[in-house]
Scaffold this motif. Structure first.
Motif: not given
Lengths: 379, 198
Positions: A289-312
């Motif tokens: 589980a050393v995957l690339s993190p969701v970058a804080e400053g990324d404008p899509e950070a929220v979307g990526k966090a949601k997507r990661l949650a859904r994938i898990i």
């Protein structure tokens, strides 16, 4: 302290490990369980008195034969894991030899003739499963007993053993070493009482044929694919050897050919070299589980966090379909899947920066949303 | 890169089947194993679980015959697909010659497909490979299910570069050998290209 056994063996115990209530030890020679404890002491009567054997478990139905000192070879790359196994074996009176790779292990098997070899599946040099086969092939009847050491990511997840042991006599998972290794060694050396259940439901020890093909007839008609066609079919320029005077397996290839030049350039290529593949670092040590993190400053950070949650959530659900259904029906979803959900959260938190996580708990929301959807389906 | 053992006169090429959890990577290898002439295959090493998880990898050696006296083998590997097992995937990718990305065509797994292919790109890059340059094919598996994503959408999301791609139903073998042959072709041609440029 020395604890005598009826079979004649004397078990040496560390005094520090014998508490007030004594300690149960199993004789490595005959398997009898002994309960040893210090004699009662009073201030006026100082130690040490020899330990007394208070109780032995019922004698096994089939008393194993006695044996001279047993040497166990540990073929395992990871030094820490080797040390752990070594300590356990020493504690039970075994002689221990060690090898960190398959080549050394093979040599030690030939030179030292151990009675038992513990072989890690991911052994470098010669893969564990290859080592098993080589030992059995060369030494045949005189070959040592082999216990294949596989690794698990999570002790609760893997309940089915490997489909083949590749000539090994038994199989053990890393988390079972402390409890079962000595028992397995004893069982292999001295036989086991009839009817003793296997720890690995579904494991067919030493089965040489993977279970995926039992129903398949070994007739010519059953096999439709010849890998040789990969070299001949659909390749623009066949690279099979020209039929020269020496034939395909003839003299040294002409250095002018592209293949030969490539070969000479690639002799030290890492594709299948021992150091190219070791499961030690990830599987034995759980360093996943050393995957690339969701970058804080990324404008899509929220979307990526949601997507990661859904994938898990999707992964957890996919691998636990029956449990999910049961949990939805009985309202016990979070109880039944607690470990998986927690594991997923750890991954989520590792990859999603805290400012994003503090905005909302997208991970929990993903599970809530999944459960709501599942309720409609299940009911 | 391919490993050449000069003393034993062997060429070993490593092909990794990559993709999200339960997409059918192991099923691909099982079908190949089942349908391959016994003389040409090694044992299928498969450490799986009761829930069909791959323990850490599957491994299947295939003997392709000889190239100028060198026994040539393709070693097929799968990776554990779940999002949790990233370090294992990195290890298995080491020294890779060709990659098959097995996508799960079910609509609810599209995000997992995208995550997995991004993860593949990252893990390859960490080892100095560029997904755009490695021998790479895509397989859209589970096409027999009712809830699949249209092929055009899958291509757009997972194969913008237009590498060879195939629809598949791995349990019955549909597309399995087409996929293997395609990646084998790319790997062999890459060997040649490297020689010519070097």
């Amino acid at each position: 302290m020395i604890v005598p056994c009826d079979c004649g063996a004397n078990l040496r115990l560390d005094d520090g490990k014998v508490g007030d209530k004594g300690v149960r030890v199993r004789c490595p020679r005959c398997g009898t369980v002994l309960h040893a404890r210090r004699p009662e002491q009073t201030p006026e009567m100082p130690p040490p008195l020899p330990p007394v054997r208070l109780q032995a478990s019922p004698v096994p139905a089939q008393q194993p034969p006695t044996a001279p000192g047993i040497t166990v070879l540990i073929a395992l790359e990871n030094e820490g894991a080797r040390a752990m196994i070594r300590d356990i074996l020493f504690e039970h009176g075994f002689g221990v030899e060690e090898a960190a790779d398959g080549l050394v292990a093979l040599q030690k098997v030939a030179d030292l003739r151990p009675q038992v070899v513990i072989v890690d599946v991911g052994l470098p040099g010669i893969y564990g499963f290859e080592l098993c086969e080589r030992i059995k092939e060369h030494q045949k009847e005189s070959a040592p007993k082999i216990i294949l050491l596989a690794s698990t990511y999570d002790i609760h997840r893997y309940k089915r053993g490997p489909v083949s042991l590749y000539g090994a006599d038994d199989y053990i998972e890393k988390h079972q070493i402390a409890d079962l290794l000595v028992l397995k060694i004893r069982r292999l050396l001295y036989g086991e009482p009839a009817g003793e259940p296997s720890e690995h439901e579904g494991v067919a020890p030493a089965a040489e044929t993977p279970t995926l093909q039992p129903a398949m007839k070994r007739s010519e008609d059953a096999f439709e694919f010849s890998p040789e066609t990969l070299l001949r079919d659909d390749i623009e320029e066949p690279v099979t050897a020209p039929a020269g005077p020496g034939g395909a397996a003839g003299p040294e290839p002409a250095p002018s050919s592209w293949l030969d030049t490539f070969i000479k350039q690639s002799q030290d290529g890492p594709a299948m070299s021992p150091d190219s593949f070791s499961v030690e670092s990830s599987v034995l040590h759980g360093g996943d589980a050393v995957l690339s993190p969701v970058a804080e400053g990324d404008p899509e950070a929220v979307g990526k966090a949601k997507r990661l949650a859904r994938i898990i959530v999707s992964d957890v659900a996919l691998y636990n379909q029956d449990t999910v259904r049961e949990g939805i029906l009985n309202g016990t979803f979070y109880d039944l899947l607690r470990d998986d959900i927690e594991e997923g959260r750890q991954l989520y938190e590792k990859r999603v920066p805290s400012p994003i996580r503090e905005m909302r708990d997208y991970y929990q929301e993903a599970f809530d949303s999944f459960i709501e959807a599942q309720k409609k389906i299940v009911r | 890169m391919s490993f050449i053992n000069y003393s034993s006169r062997e060429i070993n090429c490593k092909i990794v089947y990559y993709g999200p959890g339960l997409c059918g990577k192991t099923t691909n290898l099982q079908y190949i194993y089942k349908k391959t002439n016994p003389d040409s295959k090694g044992k299928l090493i498969s450490l799986a679980t009761e829930t069909e998880r791959t323990l850490f990898f599957d491994f299947l050696p295939l003997a392709l015959g000889e190239i100028r006296g060198f026994k040539t083998r393709f070693h097929l590997y799968t990776v554990p697909g779940q999002v949790f097992y990233d370090a294992s995937r990195k290890l298995i990718l080491k020294g890779v010659d060709g990659v098959v990305f097995v996508a799960d065509s079910q609509i609810e797994r599209m995000e997992a497909n995208i995550e997995s292919i991004e993860n593949l790109r990252i893990n390859l890059a960490e080892q100095g490979y560029n997904l755009d340059n490695v021998s790479f094919v895509v397989q859209y598996n589970k096409r027999d299910l009712p809830n699949v994503v249209p092929l055009d959408e899958m291509k757009k999301a997972l194969n913008p570069r237009g590498v060879p791609d195939f629809e598949a139903v791995a349990p019955d073998g549909t597309g399995v050998f087409d996929t293997l042959k395609a990646v084998a072709k790319l790997v062999i041609m890459e060997l040649k290209k490297r020689q010519e440029s070097g």
